[in-house]
Design an enzyme around this catalytic site. Structure first.
Site, PDB file in Angstrom:
ATOM      1  N   LYS A  22      -3.788  85.241  35.595  1.00 31.75           N
ATOM      2  CA  LYS A  22      -3.823  84.559  36.898  1.00 31.75           C
ATOM      3  C   LYS A  22      -2.757  85.124  37.832  1.00 31.75           C
ATOM      4  O   LYS A  22      -3.048  85.484  38.975  1.00 31.75           O
ATOM      5  CB  LYS A  22      -3.573  83.058  36.675  1.00 31.75           C
ATOM      6  N   ASN A  23      -1.529  85.200  37.339  1.00 28.68           N
ATOM      7  CA  ASN A  23      -0.424  85.571  38.232  1.00 28.68           C
ATOM      8  C   ASN A  23      -0.392  87.059  38.554  1.00 28.68           C
ATOM      9  O   ASN A  23       0.386  87.494  39.404  1.00 28.68           O
ATOM     10  CB  ASN A  23       0.910  85.120  37.635  1.00 28.68           C
ATOM     11  N   CYS A 116       6.644  70.931  45.468  1.00 25.70           N
ATOM     12  CA  CYS A 116       5.835  71.168  44.274  1.00 25.70           C
ATOM     13  C   CYS A 116       6.102  70.010  43.322  1.00 25.70           C
ATOM     14  O   CYS A 116       7.106  69.306  43.465  1.00 25.70           O
ATOM     15  CB  CYS A 116       6.281  72.503  43.680  1.00 25.70           C
ATOM     16  N   ARG A 121      10.920  74.465  45.290  1.00 27.03           N
ATOM     17  CA  ARG A 121      10.321  75.811  45.293  1.00 27.03           C
ATOM     18  C   ARG A 121      10.276  76.426  46.703  1.00 27.03           C
ATOM     19  O   ARG A 121       9.209  76.592  47.298  1.00 27.03           O
ATOM     20  CB  ARG A 121       8.930  75.776  44.658  1.00 27.03           C
ATOM     21  N   ASP A 304       7.403  79.786  32.237  1.00 29.66           N
ATOM     22  CA  ASP A 304       6.015  79.347  32.057  1.00 29.66           C
ATOM     23  C   ASP A 304       5.674  79.052  30.590  1.00 29.66           C
ATOM     24  O   ASP A 304       4.560  78.620  30.298  1.00 29.66           O
ATOM     25  CB  ASP A 304       5.048  80.398  32.622  1.00 29.66           C
ATOM     26  N   ARG A 396      -6.693  75.261  36.411  1.00 29.03           N
ATOM     27  CA  ARG A 396      -6.083  76.197  37.359  1.00 29.03           C
ATOM     28  C   ARG A 396      -5.717  77.502  36.675  1.00 29.03           C
ATOM     29  O   ARG A 396      -5.697  78.549  37.318  1.00 29.03           O
ATOM     30  CB  ARG A 396      -4.793  75.602  37.945  1.00 29.03           C
TER      31      ARG A 396
HETATM   32  N1  EPU Z   1      13.280  81.049  44.893  1.00 31.98           N
HETATM   33  C1  EPU Z   1      14.065  80.810  45.988  1.00 31.98           C
HETATM   34  N2  EPU Z   1      13.612  81.221  47.208  1.00 31.98           N
HETATM   35  C2  EPU Z   1      12.407  81.870  47.364  1.00 31.98           C
HETATM   36  C3  EPU Z   1      11.617  82.105  46.225  1.00 31.98           C
HETATM   37  C4  EPU Z   1      12.081  81.676  45.004  1.00 31.98           C
HETATM   38  O1  EPU Z   1      15.129  80.266  45.891  1.00 31.98           O
HETATM   39  O2  EPU Z   1      12.066  82.228  48.504  1.00 31.98           O
HETATM   40  C5  EPU Z   1      13.741  80.620  43.559  1.00 31.98           C
HETATM   41  C6  EPU Z   1      12.848  79.551  42.941  1.00 31.98           C
HETATM   42  O3  EPU Z   1      13.171  78.259  43.388  1.00 31.98           O
HETATM   43  C7  EPU Z   1      13.071  79.766  41.467  1.00 31.98           C
HETATM   44  C8  EPU Z   1      13.316  81.264  41.357  1.00 31.98           C
HETATM   45  O4  EPU Z   1      13.615  81.702  42.677  1.00 31.98           O
HETATM   46  O5  EPU Z   1      14.252  79.105  41.059  1.00 31.98           O
HETATM   47  C9  EPU Z   1      12.143  82.053  40.843  1.00 31.98           C
HETATM   48  O6  EPU Z   1      10.963  81.719  41.555  1.00 31.98           O
HETATM   49  P1  EPU Z   1       9.814  82.777  41.840  1.00 31.98           P
HETATM   50  O7  EPU Z   1       9.804  83.106  43.282  1.00 31.98           O
HETATM   51  O8  EPU Z   1       9.954  83.909  40.876  1.00 31.98           O
HETATM   52  O9  EPU Z   1       8.517  81.950  41.499  1.00 31.98           O
HETATM   53  P2  EPU Z   1       7.100  82.063  42.175  1.00 31.98           P
HETATM   54  O10 EPU Z   1       6.870  83.460  42.606  1.00 31.98           O
HETATM   55  O11 EPU Z   1       6.930  80.978  43.149  1.00 31.98           O
HETATM   56  C10 EPU Z   1       5.868  82.753  39.988  1.00 31.98           C
HETATM   57  C11 EPU Z   1       4.695  82.256  39.202  1.00 31.98           C
HETATM   58  C12 EPU Z   1       5.090  80.961  38.502  1.00 31.98           C
HETATM   59  C13 EPU Z   1       6.292  81.216  37.621  1.00 31.98           C
HETATM   60  C14 EPU Z   1       7.434  81.833  38.435  1.00 31.98           C
HETATM   61  C15 EPU Z   1       8.619  82.228  37.598  1.00 31.98           C
HETATM   62  C16 EPU Z   1       2.816  83.074  40.421  1.00 31.98           C
HETATM   63  C17 EPU Z   1       1.646  82.785  41.293  1.00 31.98           C
HETATM   64  N3  EPU Z   1       3.579  82.039  40.083  1.00 31.98           N
HETATM   65  O12 EPU Z   1       6.163  81.750  40.958  1.00 31.98           O
HETATM   66  O13 EPU Z   1       3.975  80.614  37.695  1.00 31.98           O
HETATM   67  O14 EPU Z   1       6.723  80.021  37.041  1.00 31.98           O
HETATM   68  O15 EPU Z   1       6.966  83.003  39.128  1.00 31.98           O
HETATM   69  O16 EPU Z   1       8.258  83.184  36.666  1.00 31.98           O
HETATM   70  O17 EPU Z   1       3.012  84.203  40.022  1.00 31.98           O
HETATM   71  C18 EPU Z   1       2.532  79.172  36.544  1.00 31.98           C
HETATM   72  O18 EPU Z   1       1.783  80.126  36.355  1.00 31.98           O
HETATM   73  O19 EPU Z   1       2.408  78.077  35.932  1.00 31.98           O
HETATM   74  C19 EPU Z   1       3.616  79.314  37.499  1.00 31.98           C
HETATM   75  C20 EPU Z   1       4.208  78.286  38.067  1.00 31.98           C
END
Ligand code: EPU
Length: 416
Positions: A22-23, A116, A121, A304, A396
Site C-alpha cells: 500500500k505505502n 489522525c 501527524r 507499523d 484499508r
Molecule cells: N512528521 C512531522 N512533520 C511532517 C511529517 C512528519 O513532524 O511534516 C513526523 C510525524 O509526526 C512522525 C514522523 O515525522 O512523528 C514520521 O512520520 P512520516 O512522515 O514518516 O509518516 P507518514 O509519511 O505520514 C508513513 C506511512 C505510515 C507509517 C509512517 C512511518 C504512508 C502512506 N504512510 O506515514 O503508515 O506509519 O510513514 O513509517 O506511507 C500505515 O500504513 O498504517 C501507516 C500509518
C-alpha cells in the site's frame, strides 16, 4: 457494517502470497500526475486506500482503470488541481498530489488532512520544503492553495525523518528547475522504490538508499510502467501471527531485507526464520519469549508493526517493554487487547506488557489499520470466539486478509 468472527487456537500452516505494498503504491499513483500519458502500475493491492487514491486522481480528471492488480492511469486529461477535504480527511496520503500538481501545473488546492486517530501527524515538513523550492503556499479555509508556482531547486534538510515529506519533495524536485538536495531523508523501501520508478521515467536522482538525495530537475518525464514492491508490513504481520499461534508458514513473493528488523525481533522471541531469495519461512515457538522493542525509521523496527508486536508479547513468557518513538499516541489497540486478557500498562509512549498464559476471545473494536491487525492476530491465538467490529480499517491496508488467513487454516469469517 462488516465484522470479523475468529475462533482462535489453530496454528497457521502453509504458504501465503504477499500483496503489493500500500505505502509503495500510493506515492507511485501520485507520481503519475507528473507526466501526461498512460501509466501502468502492476501488483497494485486492491484496498480501500488504493481505491480512495484512484478516486482522488479521477476527481483531478485522470482516467483510472483497475483490472485485477494492474492499474492503468491516464493523466493526459487531468484538468483540475483540487483535492477535496472529503477524500483527504479519509486518507492522509492524498496530500501526495500536492508536489506533483505544483511541479506540472504550477498550482494546486489541496485540503489539509487534519488530525489522525492517534495524534496530530503534521505536514509542516512537506509545506516548508515546497516553500523552500519557491512555492508560495497559503492556507485558506482548510486548504493549501498555490498558484503561479515555478519550482526551483533548493537544499532542504529534514529535522525529523519523514516518509511523506521525502516522497513529496522528491516528486516536486524531479521537474523543478535546477538542483535539489534533500538531507536526512527516509530510507523506507517505499521511498527508494518511488525513486527508482522516477529514475526509470527519466528523472535524475542520485543517492537513493542513502540519507542524502541529489536531484537534477528535468523538463519532462516518460509515463510510468512499474511493478509495486511487496508489502513488508503485511508480510511481517503474517509472521507475527505465526509467532503467536505456534504456526509454520511460508511468506511468498517478499523481499526479506525489507522486514529484517521485524524478523530479527521475532527470532529473538523464539521464532525460527528461514530467509530465501523471495520467500521467508517462519515457525512459531511453543510460547514466545518477552522482547523489548523501540520503533525507529527504516532500517529500524517499524512503527507499523508496533501493535502486532504488542499482541505477540501479550502471550510471551515474561515482561516486554515496547516504545514507539515515531507516534507517541499510537496505542488504541491496548485497551482492546486488555479486553482479551492482555496485561499492558501504558506509560506515555511506552507499553509494558506482562505476558499471560492465554488470551480469551471477546468483542473488540478495530480503531485503525495496524491496531486492527493486532486484534486479528491476538484473536487467532485466543481461546474461543472474538468478534472484531469496524474492520473497514483493515480493508484499508490488508488485501483479502480473511481469505489468506483462512487458507492458512484459521477459522475466520466476515459477518455482516
Ligand atoms: N512528521 C512531522 N512533520 C511532517 C511529517 C512528519 O513532524 O511534516 C513526523 C510525524 O509526526 C512522525 C514522523 O515525522 O512523528 C514520521 O512520520 P512520516 O512522515 O514518516 O509518516 P507518514 O509519511 O505520514 C508513513 C506511512 C505510515 C507509517 C509512517 C512511518 C504512508 C502512506 N504512510 O506515514 O503508515 O506509519 O510513514 O513509517 O506511507 C500505515 O500504513 O498504517 C501507516 C500509518
Amino acid at each position: 457494517m462488516d465484522k470479523l468472527l475468529i475462533t482462535g487456537g489453530r496454528p497457521l500452516q502453509g504458504a501465503v502470497r504477499i500483496s503489493g505494498a500500500k505505502n509503495a503504491a500510493l506515492p507511485v499513483m501520485a507520481a503519475t500526475l507528473l507526466a501526461p500519458g498512460v501509466h501502468r502500475l502492476r501488483n497494485v493491492p486492491r484496498l480501500r486506500d488504493t481505491q480512495t487514491f484512484a478516486r482522488v486522481l479521477e476527481l483531478l480528471g485522470a482516467k483510472v482503470v483497475f483490472e485485477d492488480h494492474l492499474l492503468t492511469i491516464d493523466t493526459q486529461s487531468v484538468n483540475s488541481v483540487e483535492a477535496p477535504y472529503e477524500l483527504v480527511k479519509t486518507m492522509r496520503a492524498s496530500i501526495y498530489v500536492l508536489g506533483p500538481l505544483l511541479a506540472r501545473f504550477g498550482r494546486a488546492k489541496v485540503s489539509l488532512p487534519g488530525g489522525c486517530a492517534w495524534g496530530p501527524r503534521p505536514v509542516n515538513l512537506h509545506l516548508a520544503g515546497l516553500q523552500a523550492m519557491g512555492a508560495a503556499l497559503d492556507i485558506e479555509h482548510g486548504y493549501i492553495v498555490a498558484s503561479n508556482v515555478k519550482l526551483k531547486g533548493a537544499t532542504v534538510g529534514f529535522d525529523v525523518v519523514s516518509v511523506g515529506a521525502t516522497v513529496q519533495l522528491m516528486m516536486a524536485a524531479v521537474l523543478a528547475q535546477g538542483q535539489t538536495v534533500l538531507e536526512n531523508v527516509a530510507l523506507e523501501p517505499d521511498v527508494t522504490a518511488l525513486g527508482e520508478v522516477l529514475v526509470a521515467c527519466g528523472a535524475r536522482i542520485e543517492g537513493l538508499g542513502t540519507r542524502r538525495l541529489t536531484i537534477q530537475g528535468v523538463s519532462a518525464l516518460r509515463p510510468i510502467d512499474a511493478t509495486i514492491i511487496p508489502d513488508r508490513i503485511e508480510a511481517a504481520t503474517f509472521a507475527a501471527a505465526a509467532a503467536m499461534t505456534r504456526g509454520k508458514i511460508r511468506l511468498e513473493g517478499v523481499v526479506p531485507g525489507h522486514f529484517e528488523a521485524a524478523l530479527r525481533k521475532l527470532e529473538e522471541s523464539g521464532c525460527a526464520v528461514q530467509r530465501g531469495a523471495d520467500s521467508v519461512g517462519v515457525s512459531g515457538p511453543a510460547r514466545p519469549r518477552a522482547v523489548n522493542v523501540v520503533t525507529q525509521p527504516f532500517p529500524g523496527f517499524p512503527t507499523d508493526m508496533q501493535a502486532q508486536m504488542i499482541a505477540v508479547c501479550a502471550l510471551a513468557g515474561g515482561t516486554s517493554v515496547i516504545e514507539d518513538t515515531i507516534y507517541f499516541d499510537r496505542f488504541t489497540h491496548v485497551p482492546e487487547l486488555a479486553r482479551m486478557g492482555a496485561r499492558i500498562e501504558l506509560k506515555g509512549n511506552v507499553a509494558v506488557v506482562k505476558g499471560v498464559d492465554r488470551l480469551y476471545g471477546a468483542q473488540v473494536m478495530a480503531t485503525d489499520l495496524r491496531a486492527s491487525a493486532s486484534l486479528v492476530i491476538a484473536a487467532l491465538a485466543a481461546e474461543g470466539e472474538t468478534l472484531i467490529d469496524r474492520i473497514y480499517h483493515l480493508d484499508r491496508g490488508y488485501e483479502a486478509l480473511e481469505k489468506k488467513l483462512g487458507a492458512l487454516g484459521a477459522q475466520i469469517q466476515r459477518v455482516n
